[in-house]
Design a protein around this motif. Structure first.
Motif, short mmCIF file in Angstrom:
data_model
loop_
_atom_site.label_atom_id
_atom_site.label_comp_id
_atom_site.label_asym_id
_atom_site.label_seq_id
_atom_site.Cartn_x
_atom_site.Cartn_y
_atom_site.Cartn_z
N MET A 96 0.76 -1.17 -0.03
CA MET A 96 0.07 -0.14 0.03
C MET A 96 0.62 1.06 0.04
SD MET A 96 -3.15 1.16 2.42
CE MET A 96 -2.25 0.94 3.89
N GLY A 97 0.71 1.90 -0.85
CA GLY A 97 1.32 3.27 -0.99
C GLY A 97 0.46 4.37 -1.08
N TYR A 98 0.93 5.72 -0.63
CA TYR A 98 0.04 6.98 -0.34
C TYR A 98 0.67 8.10 -1.20
CZ TYR A 98 -3.67 9.99 1.25
OH TYR A 98 -4.58 10.69 1.14
N SER A 99 0.04 8.56 -2.21
CA SER A 99 0.48 9.58 -2.89
C SER A 99 1.56 9.32 -3.65
CB SER A 99 0.43 10.96 -1.93
OG SER A 99 0.59 11.95 -2.69
N MET A 100 2.89 9.82 -3.52
CA MET A 100 3.92 9.28 -4.14
C MET A 100 4.11 7.96 -4.03
SD MET A 100 7.83 10.82 -4.08
CE MET A 100 8.08 10.39 -2.30
N GLY A 101 3.87 7.53 -2.68
CA GLY A 101 4.09 6.13 -2.19
C GLY A 101 3.05 5.10 -3.13
N GLY A 102 1.94 5.60 -3.54
CA GLY A 102 1.00 4.97 -4.63
C GLY A 102 1.38 4.98 -5.98
N ARG A 103 2.47 5.93 -6.49
CA ARG A 103 3.04 6.06 -7.56
C ARG A 103 4.13 5.02 -7.64
NH1 ARG A 103 2.01 10.54 -10.91
NH2 ARG A 103 1.35 12.45 -9.54
N ILE A 104 4.78 4.81 -6.71
CA ILE A 104 5.80 3.79 -6.55
C ILE A 104 5.17 2.35 -6.48
CG2 ILE A 104 7.47 2.76 -5.02
CD1 ILE A 104 8.17 5.66 -3.82
N THR A 105 4.09 2.25 -5.67
CA THR A 105 3.25 0.83 -5.76
C THR A 105 2.93 0.55 -7.19
OG1 THR A 105 2.81 1.35 -3.46
CG2 THR A 105 1.36 -0.35 -4.59
N ALA A 106 2.35 1.49 -7.70
CA ALA A 106 1.81 1.34 -9.02
C ALA A 106 2.80 0.73 -10.09
CB ALA A 106 1.23 2.32 -9.72
N TYR A 107 4.05 1.45 -10.13
CA TYR A 107 5.43 0.82 -10.74
C TYR A 107 5.45 -0.36 -10.44
CZ TYR A 107 9.89 1.07 -12.78
OH TYR A 107 11.01 0.60 -13.81
N VAL A 108 5.74 -0.82 -9.24
CA VAL A 108 5.98 -2.11 -8.73
C VAL A 108 5.10 -3.14 -9.29
CG1 VAL A 108 6.30 -3.95 -6.85
CG2 VAL A 108 7.32 -1.38 -6.90
N ALA A 109 3.75 -2.64 -9.36
CA ALA A 109 2.67 -3.38 -9.88
C ALA A 109 2.60 -3.97 -11.23
CB ALA A 109 1.35 -2.73 -9.29
N ARG A 110 3.30 -2.81 -12.09
CA ARG A 110 3.46 -3.03 -13.52
C ARG A 110 4.60 -3.83 -13.91
NH1 ARG A 110 4.60 -4.24 -17.62
NH2 ARG A 110 4.17 -3.38 -19.65
N TYR A 111 5.69 -3.42 -13.28
CA TYR A 111 6.99 -3.98 -13.73
C TYR A 111 7.39 -5.35 -12.93
CZ TYR A 111 6.79 -0.27 -17.30
OH TYR A 111 6.75 0.50 -18.25
N GLN A 112 7.24 -5.36 -11.82
CA GLN A 112 7.31 -6.53 -10.99
C GLN A 112 6.07 -7.13 -10.33
OE1 GLN A 112 11.45 -5.19 -9.53
NE2 GLN A 112 11.69 -7.18 -9.99
N PRO A 113 5.14 -7.69 -10.95
CA PRO A 113 3.95 -7.97 -10.29
C PRO A 113 4.14 -9.35 -9.49
CG PRO A 113 4.01 -8.48 -12.77
CD PRO A 113 5.13 -7.61 -12.56
#
Length: 250
Positions: A96-113
């Motif tokens: 779970m990421g919040y704000s910028m942490g959400g951007r980081i989480t989305a990046y991990v979800a896309r590139y290292q699911p």
């Protein structure tokens, strides 16, 4: 406080509780304490049978401070987060990421699911793709001699917050300038892990949760009533929605 080194950068973290692991990634100018400990996320997740892992991102909290904006890309901070999972021998977790942490989480979800069981994007809606939120004026506010020199209202909010938390404002300004990478609509549409998007209904920084939900296949949306970007973090509706989502994910 435990820490480890990822390359030359020292990363402070916490690792508490037992059960399925969840990794928490805080927002810009915040920290694991401000974002997750004080609003009772850590205690609530532990009470619900979770092992809670949270880090201070580089430039924030008790982690190492850097002043080169090239050292603050979303990719680099995502690598710090995964390095912490490796350090703790955690192959896979909810994140779970919040704000910028959400951007980081989305990046991990896309590139290292393969590292994620699910992704919770808090405080970030269509802004993930379209942008918005703190920008040049906030960086300038952080670098101003004092709060009295800042006239931009958003800049004043972030500068006052940084002063209150005694943050390294120069490091934060570098982070803000270096972490502006947006995710393309195509990238977001290629996220395949279970996703919850949670945004306050009066949040003018994150952008629409529903709009992002239409892009990420199968994602669920949680609109947090009458909460803006700062006040949504500890909201009881947010907490209940996350716990319910985690209880149902594969």
């Amino acid at each position: 406080m435990p820490s480890f080194h990822h390359g030359a950068v020292e990363i402070a973290y916490l690792d508490e509780g037992e059960g399925d692991p969840i990794v928490l990634v805080h927002g810009f100018a915040s920290s694991k304490g401000v974002n997750w400990v004080y609003p009772a996320w850590v205690s609530e997740l532990k009470k619900n049978g979770r092992r809670v892992i949270a880090l201070d991102l580089r430039g924030h909290g008790h982690s190492g401070k850097l002043y080169d904006l090239e050292q603050y890309s979303i990719e680099i901070m995502a690598a710090d987060t995964l390095a912490l999972m490796d350090h703790l021998k955690t192959a896979r977790a909810d994140m779970m990421g919040y704000s910028m942490g959400g951007r980081i989480t989305a990046y991990v979800a896309r590139y290292q699911p393969e590292r994620l069981r699910s992704a919770i994007l808090g405080g970030i809606g269509i802004g993930l793709v379209e942008g918005g939120g703190p920008g040049r004026t906030v960086a300038e506010a952080l670098e101003a001699p004092s709060l009295d020199d800042v006239t931009d209202p958003v800049g004043r909010t972030f500068r006052a917050f940084a002063d209150q938390t005694r943050s390294d404002r120069r490091a934060l300004a570098a982070c803000l300038r270096g972490s502006r990478r947006l995710m393309t609509e195509k990238e977001a549409s290629e996220i395949t892990v279970p996703v919850l998007i949670a945004v306050g209904t009066t949040d003018e920084i994150a952008g629409s949760a529903d709009a992002l939900g239409k892009i990420i296949p199968g994602s669920q949306v949680l609109n947090i009533p009458n909460r803006d970007h700062m006040r949504a973090v500890g909201d009881k509706v947010y907490k209940a929605g996350v716990l319910e989502f985690l209880s149902r994910r594969p």
